[in-house]
Structures are given as C-alpha cells and as structure tokens.
Motif scaffolding. Structure first.
Motif, PDB file in Angstrom:
ATOM      1  N   CYS A 106       0.941  -0.920   0.247  1.00 50.13           N
ATOM      2  CA  CYS A 106       0.017  -0.362   0.467  1.00 50.13           C
ATOM      3  C   CYS A 106       0.890   1.115   0.283  1.00 50.13           C
ATOM      4  O   CYS A 106       2.180   1.135   0.723  1.00 50.13           O
ATOM      5  CB  CYS A 106      -0.895  -0.140   1.356  1.00 50.13           C
ATOM      6  SG  CYS A 106      -1.600   1.238   1.299  1.00 50.13           S
ATOM      7  N   HIS A 108       0.094   4.431   1.487  1.00 49.92           N
ATOM      8  CA  HIS A 108       0.189   4.886   2.336  1.00 49.92           C
ATOM      9  C   HIS A 108      -0.180   6.626   1.467  1.00 49.92           C
ATOM     10  O   HIS A 108       0.330   8.051   1.616  1.00 49.92           O
ATOM     11  CB  HIS A 108       0.363   5.440   3.272  1.00 49.92           C
ATOM     12  CG  HIS A 108       0.449   4.113   3.567  1.00 49.92           C
ATOM     13  ND1 HIS A 108      -0.032   3.846   4.621  1.00 49.92           N
ATOM     14  CD2 HIS A 108       1.400   2.890   3.903  1.00 49.92           C
ATOM     15  CE1 HIS A 108      -0.566   2.499   4.879  1.00 49.92           C
ATOM     16  NE2 HIS A 108       1.214   2.072   4.398  1.00 49.92           N
ATOM     17  N   CYS A 109      -0.926   6.377   0.242  1.00 50.59           N
ATOM     18  CA  CYS A 109      -0.646   8.011  -0.661  1.00 50.59           C
ATOM     19  C   CYS A 109      -1.527   9.403  -0.055  1.00 50.59           C
ATOM     20  O   CYS A 109      -1.719   9.485   1.138  1.00 50.59           O
ATOM     21  CB  CYS A 109      -2.114   7.868  -1.424  1.00 50.59           C
ATOM     22  SG  CYS A 109      -2.399   6.254  -2.288  1.00 50.59           S
ATOM     23  N   ALA A 112      -5.542   9.775  -0.650  1.00 45.14           N
ATOM     24  CA  ALA A 112      -5.335   8.232  -0.599  1.00 45.14           C
ATOM     25  C   ALA A 112      -7.515   8.063  -1.680  1.00 45.14           C
ATOM     26  O   ALA A 112      -8.393   9.140  -0.398  1.00 45.14           O
ATOM     27  CB  ALA A 112      -5.842   7.653   0.427  1.00 45.14           C
ATOM     28  N   GLY A 113      -7.386   7.687  -2.580  1.00 42.06           N
ATOM     29  CA  GLY A 113      -8.435   7.689  -2.769  1.00 42.06           C
ATOM     30  C   GLY A 113      -9.333   6.403  -1.695  1.00 42.06           C
ATOM     31  O   GLY A 113     -10.572   6.967  -1.964  1.00 42.06           O
ATOM     32  N   CYS A 114      -9.034   5.467  -1.066  1.00 44.00           N
ATOM     33  CA  CYS A 114      -9.731   4.512  -0.879  1.00 44.00           C
ATOM     34  C   CYS A 114     -10.154   5.457   0.517  1.00 44.00           C
ATOM     35  O   CYS A 114     -11.545   5.237   1.165  1.00 44.00           O
ATOM     36  CB  CYS A 114      -9.048   3.925   0.426  1.00 44.00           C
ATOM     37  SG  CYS A 114      -7.449   4.311   0.682  1.00 44.00           S
ATOM     38  N   PRO A 149      -6.349   2.959  -6.588  1.00 42.35           N
ATOM     39  CA  PRO A 149      -5.194   3.826  -7.507  1.00 42.35           C
ATOM     40  C   PRO A 149      -4.660   1.767  -8.154  1.00 42.35           C
ATOM     41  O   PRO A 149      -4.189   2.105  -9.158  1.00 42.35           O
ATOM     42  CB  PRO A 149      -4.629   5.008  -8.490  1.00 42.35           C
ATOM     43  CG  PRO A 149      -5.694   5.701  -7.225  1.00 42.35           C
ATOM     44  CD  PRO A 149      -5.508   4.929  -5.617  1.00 42.35           C
ATOM     45  N   VAL A 152      -5.333  -2.111  -3.867  1.00 42.65           N
ATOM     46  CA  VAL A 152      -4.392  -2.566  -2.582  1.00 42.65           C
ATOM     47  C   VAL A 152      -5.619  -3.112  -2.053  1.00 42.65           C
ATOM     48  O   VAL A 152      -5.479  -4.227  -0.943  1.00 42.65           O
ATOM     49  CB  VAL A 152      -3.974  -1.618  -1.540  1.00 42.65           C
ATOM     50  CG1 VAL A 152      -3.746  -1.712  -0.612  1.00 42.65           C
ATOM     51  CG2 VAL A 152      -2.632  -1.063  -3.099  1.00 42.65           C
ATOM     52  N   PRO A 153      -6.350  -1.979  -1.315  1.00 43.71           N
ATOM     53  CA  PRO A 153      -7.494  -3.478  -0.524  1.00 43.71           C
ATOM     54  C   PRO A 153      -8.719  -4.134  -0.631  1.00 43.71           C
ATOM     55  O   PRO A 153      -8.822  -4.227  -2.071  1.00 43.71           O
ATOM     56  CB  PRO A 153      -8.211  -1.633   0.237  1.00 43.71           C
ATOM     57  CG  PRO A 153      -8.291  -0.815  -0.622  1.00 43.71           C
ATOM     58  CD  PRO A 153      -6.628  -0.947  -1.598  1.00 43.71           C
ATOM     59  N   LYS A 164      -5.807  -3.514   5.005  1.00 38.51           N
ATOM     60  CA  LYS A 164      -4.542  -3.239   3.731  1.00 38.51           C
ATOM     61  C   LYS A 164      -3.805  -3.413   4.390  1.00 38.51           C
ATOM     62  O   LYS A 164      -3.447  -3.665   6.132  1.00 38.51           O
ATOM     63  CB  LYS A 164      -4.440  -1.931   2.833  1.00 38.51           C
ATOM     64  CG  LYS A 164      -5.396  -1.108   3.736  1.00 38.51           C
ATOM     65  CD  LYS A 164      -5.519   0.467   3.192  1.00 38.51           C
ATOM     66  CE  LYS A 164      -4.902   1.025   3.738  1.00 38.51           C
ATOM     67  NZ  LYS A 164      -3.423   1.650   4.333  1.00 38.51           N
TER      68      LYS A 164
END
Ligand code: SF4
Lengths: 284, 375
Positions: A106, A108-109, A112-114, A149, A152-153, A164
């Motif tokens: 992951c 860790h943006c 983060a989109g998530c 993007p 990941v999850p 994740k």
C-alpha cells in the motif's frame, strides 16, 4: 523539519517525493531486492494473516499473486525474457540482470482514494501520516476496492471487511519499525521519514544512472505514481523499468477529483431534463 | 447472507487468523477465488500463455481491484433510479397544474415509494457486515458519492413516504374521517413535491457519479457523461413505469398517455446519445468489454436494440397513428404498454451491462495502463 505547512497539503516541487513534516513511510529500492519474500513472511507473521494460496501460479517465482486482504506485501518477479519481440535481450543491465523483483505494498497516498471514498469514516490518516482501515468501523461496502488507484484493499472472505497494510501501526506506536523493513536482509525496504527517504531515493537514482542503469527512476513523486491529485506516495520505489512492467499505473489519478465535477454535470442534466419534462407535458 | 456464506467458507478453509487449513483442496474450493485463478474468465484472457501475457502486462494480473458488487447493487441502481425519476416526474406533472395530469402524479408517487421500499434492504444485504449498515451515517463526505448517496436516500425516504401518504389521503385510501388522513390532506402537496425533487433527481443520477469516482477505466474515463447517462436512463424508466401503469388502468385519457410517450421518447433519445458518446469517448481499448463477449452482446442487442431502438420505433409508430386518427383507442394503448415494458427491461440491462463491463475493464491491465498512461 523545516516546513510549517498544514498537514493536509502535500508539498514538494514537481518531481520530488511529497514532503510532509513528520510523515513516515517506505523507500523500496528494487535494485536491492533479491526476491527472498522475507517481507511477505514477516508481514503475515506479525499481522497474523492467514495463508491464501498453496499452489503454483505459473508466474515465475511469484506464487503470491497480488496484494489483497491477507497479503499486504507482495514480491513481484518479472523475467524480461520477452523483450525485443520474443528474443532474449542481448545486453544485460548492470543490476539484477533482466530479472526484476519488487516488493509491492500500500502506497499510503498523501491524498488517498480509499480514504476519500470510505462512506463510514473507517479509513483514517494516523499521526504517522499512514492510512489505516479501522476494523471496528468498516462495514464491508467495498467502495475502497475500486477507489484505490493501485488495487490495494480487498474484502476478506472470512470476515467481510476490507483489509490492507497498516504500516504496522501497532509497532510504530511502540517505536519499532514495520515488520517488513525489519526483516528485509538487503535493505531493499527502507523505513524512515519521508523527506530523508526522498533524498536518498534521488541520490540512489543519480548514482544508478551514473553507473549505466539508464532506466532508473523514482516511482511515487507527483510526476509518476503520485500524480493526478494524489500528491505523492508515502511508500515509494526506485524502479529500473517502466512502471507498467511492475504492474504499476504510470500516472494514476485521485478518483474523487471527479466527484464534484460529476455532480455538477448531473445537476446540469437534471435541470435540462426537468425543463424538458415540464414544457413537454404542459404544452397544449 | 453473503457475509454468512463467506464466514462459512472461511471456517471450511481453516478459520480466519493464521490457522492451518484442513487440506489444500478444501482451502482452494472453500470460497477463495484469487484473481490469477480466474483471469481467463473474460474472453480475452483465455488461451493466452504466460509469455504472451507477460509481454504486455504483469502476467495479465489486474493492477486495480474491482468492487465485489453484483446483483444486489445492480438492482438497487435500477430501483433507485425509478424511485427518484418517478418522484421527480410526479412533482413536475403537479407543477404544470394541468388537472388531467393528476393521474401521472398519483401513479408517480406510488411507484416511487414502491420502488424505493426494497432499496435499503438491497444495500444492507450487499455489505460485508450487514449489521453495521448504520456506520454509513457516522460521517458525511461530499467527495464520496456513496456517502452523499446514503444521506440522500435517507432524506428522500422520508419525503417520498410523506408524498405517498399525502397522495393516499387525497385518494381516500386512508379513510375520509381518520385523524391522520385529515391532517395529511391539509399539507401542501405541491411544496413537499418541490422539496423532494432535489434528492429525487440526485438519487436518479448519482449512481453514475459513484461509478465514475473510481479507478475503473470504463467507469471513470467519461466521468462527466456518467451522471447524466444514469439520470436519463432513470427518467426514461420512470416515465415508462408510469405510462405502463396508466396504460393498464382504465380511464386514462388518450392525450395524457400520448404526452407521456412523447416524453419517454425524449429521454430515450438523450440516453442513447449519451451512451454512444460515452462509448466513443472511451476509445477502443477501454470500451472493449462493451464490444466483446457476452456483455458486449447484451450491450448491443439488449440495451441498444431491445431497450432503446425498438421502443423508440414503437413510440414513433404509435405517435404517427395517433396523429392520423385522433382519439384512436386500443392499439396505441397496447403499443405504449409494450414499449414501456421494453424500456423497463432495457433499463435493468443497461445497469447490468455497465457494472459488469466495468468489472471486466478493471480486470484488464491494458485498460488501466491506457487510462493512466498520461500525456
Ligand atoms: S495505495 Fe490504495 S489503499 Fe493505499 S493509501 Fe493509496 S488509495 Fe489507499
């Protein structure tokens, strides 16, 4: 720590990893990876994750498949035997021959989109700037899956919730580094402050280029990997081939950038359709 | 239920946390289906060797994850669209102040509530942890269409029920004398309807934005068109549902039906235009699931042919017929009903095709790389 910028706005000039004061993360230097999967094992052990596949995928030494609910580190194995229209490449690059290995995780943006997608607020940003899914809140709606993007999850088949990498939140609070970085025998996975790691990545790329690895580049700055409103990645990589070779998108976008514009377009259409209905019904 | 099934599957494969699986066979058949085991699912993956796939991608493994949504969510998209659309149409018909349209308003209000009623259940059952559905109401996030949608559904649920109750009271269904009925008829139905029109339109269209705000190539590439497309489809379905109800009911004036039918044609044309525009904008690689395989066939014959083309043709014919013999009777009523049924079927298929094609495009590495290749 020099910058006094507010935590929410990721910084860094274009081409630099995002600099966030106090942010912790990973630099995964793929030129040092030997494909031992110690990181995968350490991650599974520390986080108590079940095995998810016994068997062969047929994809080189990668029998893990990809990141998922029970796989938070995943080592990719790319055998570049199919270069140049199916022939073996005639010249080998100075590192890793033509066998590329990368330990994916992951990212860790910075944005983060998530996390932006999560309708329950289960996904939060921690004091270490990492992105964590709170297991006591997640209700398994599944929206973070397509919103990331990087794929990941994933929803677990056993408990119905999304899982994740947590950047080993429990270890960090106790002053330990994440299990994968601890286990990595070659220091391919380096853990530390993002600004330090960013500098180290830039230096490493420069030195690799000097030594003839022309394809070396950083993945995870705001130009490549952390692009399109993501604002850089807190887990970034030194790669020696195009991102797609490692199954990474070159210029991903933060999906939620599109929400408000999407609403506006829909509202415009609603006004037009509503007026059309009104006038077409009223007309005598 | 889905959750319970998965839990059982998990138990069969050795429990959640680190427990050794009973046996390999059990572990693999017990519900785990990893992507590389199923990558031949779509037509494209089948029969390609590892060497072939590794030339263009990482062994054909998807770089992004698709959502787990299937029938429950598709059905929700469909019913939510009809609920929002018919409420909006009912309110608009009331605003025109044409007395004959009372029937449209009445049908619209009832259909809206009927379509809305099962939707919370569908959404809750789709969750991995249905018992925690109320966690959706912990926060409000503007940039998460699912969050905004949940709140809208909650608010609209209240307004929709209220409007239907007022309608029922006006129709005398609740009894003339009872206290609630007398209270309800005094409420300003038109104003409630006007208030509800905002969440109604949102509910009808936001599902497109919800899909667009993801990394799935087929949903996100044409993100500006997705909301309007779902809205147009919801309105055409709602118009068709009302027209069907009125065509089957006795005593609906011929003119009212003709007007509804014309309106439906407008929405269908808009939907077809938006759908074709989106498909053209997606480009060859990303729109591949709309062209190939089972879903591609459903898109062409089901959505474009049976759901859009045929009803449009039927409506055209019946409108011609109407014009030539004013006040003609049964034939056009039958045509209206038939066209409405086709539209309603096509609307469901449209959502099925978009969701499934999106899942396929998420599984296609080339689509993601095409989307993210940058300039
Ligand atoms: S890589 Fe995906 S899961 Fe990780 S923080 Fe970014 S959006 Fe979230």
């Amino acid at each position: 720590m020099t910058a006094t910028r507010g935590g929410a706005s990721p910084a860094g000039p274009k081409g630099q990893p995002a600099q966030r004061p106090g942010a912790l993360g990973f630099l995964t230097d793929t030129t040092l990876c030997i494909g031992c999967k110690a990181c995968e094992v350490a991650c599974k052990q520390w986080n108590g994750l079940p095995m998810d596949n016994i068997g062969w995928t047929g994809n080189s030494y990668d029998n893990t498949g990809d990141l998922g609910a029970t796989t938070w580190r995943h080592v990719t194995f790319v055998e570049r035997i199919a270069d140049q229209a199916g022939r073996r490449p005639a010249t080998l690059q100075p590192f890793q021959s033509n066998w590329l290995m990368m330990s994916d995780i992951c990212k860790h943006c910075a944005h983060a989109g998530c996390m932006e997608a999560c309708p329950t607020g289960a996904i939060v940003r921690t004091e270490f700037e990492s992105v964590v899914i709170q297991q006591d809140v997640c209700n398994g709606c599944g929206y973070c899956l397509p919103a990331c993007p990087f794929g990941v999850p994933e929803i677990s088949d056993t408990d119905g919730k999304a899982h994740k990498c947590t950047l080993c939140y429990d270890r960090l609070t106790d002053g330990l580094e994440p299990a994968c970085a601890k286990a990595c025998p070659t220091d391919s996975i380096q853990f530390g402050r993002i600004d330090d790691l960013g500098e180290r990545a830039t230096e490493r790329v420069a030195s690799l280029r000097e030594r003839g690895v022309e394809g070396a580049h950083v993945y995870g700055d705001q130009d490549v990997g952390g692009s399109g409103g993501i604002g850089g990645l807190n887990a970034f990589f030194v790669l020696t081939a195009p991102p797609e070779v490692y199954n990474l998108p070159r210029r991903p976008e933060l999906p939620q950038r599109k929400s408000v514009r999407g609403y506006l377009a829909t509202a415009g259409a609603a006004v037009i359709f509503g007026a059309a209905a009104f006038f077409s019904l009223r007309e005598r | 239920m889905a959750w319970a099934r998965r839990a059982l599957a998990g138990a069969a494969s050795g429990g959640p946390a680190g427990g050794p699986a009973g046996s390999v066979g059990e572990g693999l058949s017990g519900g785990y289906q990893r992507r590389w085991e199923t990558r031949g699912e779509g037509r494209r993956g089948r029969g390609r060797s590892v060497a072939d796939q590794s030339r263009t991608s990482y062994y054909g493994i998807a770089p992004i994850h698709k959502p787990p949504w299937k029938w429950l969510v598709i059905t929700y998209f469909y019913l939510g669209g009809i609920a929002g659309g018919s409420y909006a149409l009912a309110s608009i018909a009331e605003l025109t102040r044409v007395p004959a349209y009372g029937s449209i308003t009445r049908a619209g209000r009832y259909i809206s509530l009927a379509a809305l009623a099962p939707t919370p259940l569908l959404l809750i059952l789709d969750l991995g942890r249905p018992q925690r559905f109320h966690h959706m109401l912990r926060v409000f996030k503007l940039r998460s269409p699912m969050s905004v949608g949940t709140w809208t559904l909650t608010i609209f649920g209240g307004l929709c029920s209220l409007s239907a109750l007022i309608q029922a009271a006006q129709d005398g269904v609740l009894g003339r004398r009872s206290g609630p009925a007398r209270l309800l008829v005094t409420l300003p139905s038109r104003w409630v309807g006007l208030l509800g029109i905002v969440p109604a339109f949102f509910l009808a269209g936001y599902t497109g934005v919800l899909l667009a705000a993801t990394a799935v190539p087929l949903w996100t590439k044409s993100y500006l068109l997705m909301g309007p497309l779902f809205l147009a489809s919801a309105l055409s379905n709602a118009t068709a549902a009302i027209a069907l109800a009125l065509a089957l009911a006795r005593g609906t004036s011929h003119r009212t039906l003709a007007r509804l039918e014309r309106l439906d044609s407008v929405f269908l044309l808009a939907e077809a235009g938006l759908l074709l525009a989106a498909r053209a904008h997606l480009g060859g690689v990303i729109a591949r699931p709309l062209r190939e395989g089972r879903v591609g066939g459903m898109h062409r014959f089901g959505v474009l042919g049976l759901g859009l083309g045929l009803p449009l043709a039927l409506q055209l014919v019946s409108q011609r017929y109407n014009r030539s013999q004013m006040g003609g009777g049964g034939t056009s009523r039958l045509a209206t009903a038939l066209a409405s049924l086709l539209v309603l079927g096509g609307g469901f298929l449209f959502r099925y095709v978009i969701v499934m094609a999106g899942r396929q495009s998420a599984d296609d590495p080339q689509a993601t790389f095409e989307l993210t290749k940058g300039s």
